[in-house]
Design an enzyme around this catalytic site. Structure first.
Site, short mmCIF file in Angstrom:
data_model
loop_
_atom_site.label_atom_id
_atom_site.label_comp_id
_atom_site.label_asym_id
_atom_site.label_seq_id
_atom_site.Cartn_x
_atom_site.Cartn_y
_atom_site.Cartn_z
N ASP A 150 41.40 -40.39 26.58
CA ASP A 150 41.14 -41.66 27.24
C ASP A 150 42.12 -41.82 28.40
O ASP A 150 43.33 -41.74 28.21
CB ASP A 150 41.32 -42.80 26.23
CG ASP A 150 40.78 -44.13 26.74
OD1 ASP A 150 40.91 -44.39 27.96
OD2 ASP A 150 40.25 -44.91 25.93
N ASP A 186 38.47 -34.39 33.10
CA ASP A 186 37.67 -34.47 34.31
C ASP A 186 38.14 -35.63 35.18
O ASP A 186 37.58 -35.87 36.24
CB ASP A 186 36.19 -34.66 33.96
CG ASP A 186 35.92 -36.06 33.43
OD1 ASP A 186 36.68 -36.49 32.53
OD2 ASP A 186 35.00 -36.73 33.91
#
Length: 259
Positions: A150, A186
């Site tokens: 996260d 990413d």
């Protein structure tokens, strides 16, 4: 990747022998009491559906693996998928008629646990990563994987990022002296943050790429997570770095970025 809460999942998790129910009781004893060997232990923090770590466990029986996940429903699905794939692999190996297939079958049977269909080299913990120090002794973990964590983009939540100085300090309490972290994401913002905070926290970045799937050296042997498959299929670049703890005052020159 949101997963609906599975009714009764808490009871199912409590009854699953692959999920260590009281990990604090095995602090300093994971090799002797859980794995029954002195092989390295690799930990994935936030394993999601577990594709990455279960594939590693199949490919590397000489390494012990622990999958760490907080979400109960995600944990249950990860363990269920692992057991299903294990059964499929066992059936395929046992039905093989060639010499290589027979060897695989022999190895599978040898590594099968007495507590149901499970290899001895993979276990799971359902908990928050901030409790790692309560579960593992110093030098007990050899490598930590952080995959698509996260990003916690708001500045006030920076301390919750798994590559924050707070978590890096926590990893130092359980990793061996030359322990390694492998980090993939990413999210460019999180990656840039990590490239800055990791060396500043006394770690050395040994390898780095800003386009993993087009980097032959770093992509060799890469195992994709569920998120990685999803994001890369959209053309998103995947960022990766490998970092190692180093003694204070002994920081060599960093590897050049492959931007």
């Amino acid at each position: 990747m949101r997963i609906r809460h599975i009714k009764g999942v808490e009871e199912m998790i409590a009854a699953e022998p692959l999920i260590i129910q009281k990990p604090e009781e095995y602090k300093g004893k994971w090799r002797s009491e859980i794995f029954g060997n002195d092989k390295p232990i690799y930990l994935e923090v936030g394993m999601g559906m577990g594709t990455f770590i279960r594939t590693h466990s199949f490919l590397h029986p000489d390494i012990n693996y622990i999958g760490f996940e907080l979400n109960t429903s995600v944990m249950y699905k990860a363990v269920t998928r692992y057991k299903k794939e294990l059964e499929e692999r066992m059936n395929k190996a046992e039905s093989a008629e060639d010499a290589e297939g027979a060897k695989i079958a022999e190895n599978v049977k040898e590594r099968a646990s007495g507590a149901g269909p499970a290899f001895k080299n993979l276990r799971f913990i359902r908990s928050n990563a901030r409790f790692l120090e309560e579960y593992f002794e110093k030098d007990e973990i050899d490598r930590i994987y952080l995959n698509f964590s996260d990003p916690w983009p708001k500045e006030r939540s920076a301390g919750r990022r798994l590559t924050s100085p707070q978590f890096l300090k926590l990893y130092e309490q359980i990793l061996k002296a030359d322990g390694v972290i492998e980090f993939k994401t990413d999210n460019r913002g999180l990656f840039d943050y990590s490239v800055e905070t990791i060396p500043a926290s006394g770690w050395r970045i040994d390898a780095i790429t800003y386009d993993l799937h087009n980097d032959p050296e770093m992509n060799a042997g890469n195992i994709m997570t569920e998120y990685e498959e999803k994001f890369s299929s959209k053309g998103n670049p995947i960022y990766k770095l490998i970092a190692c703890m180093v003694p204070a005052g002994n920081m060599p020159e960093q590897k050049e970025d492959k931007k």
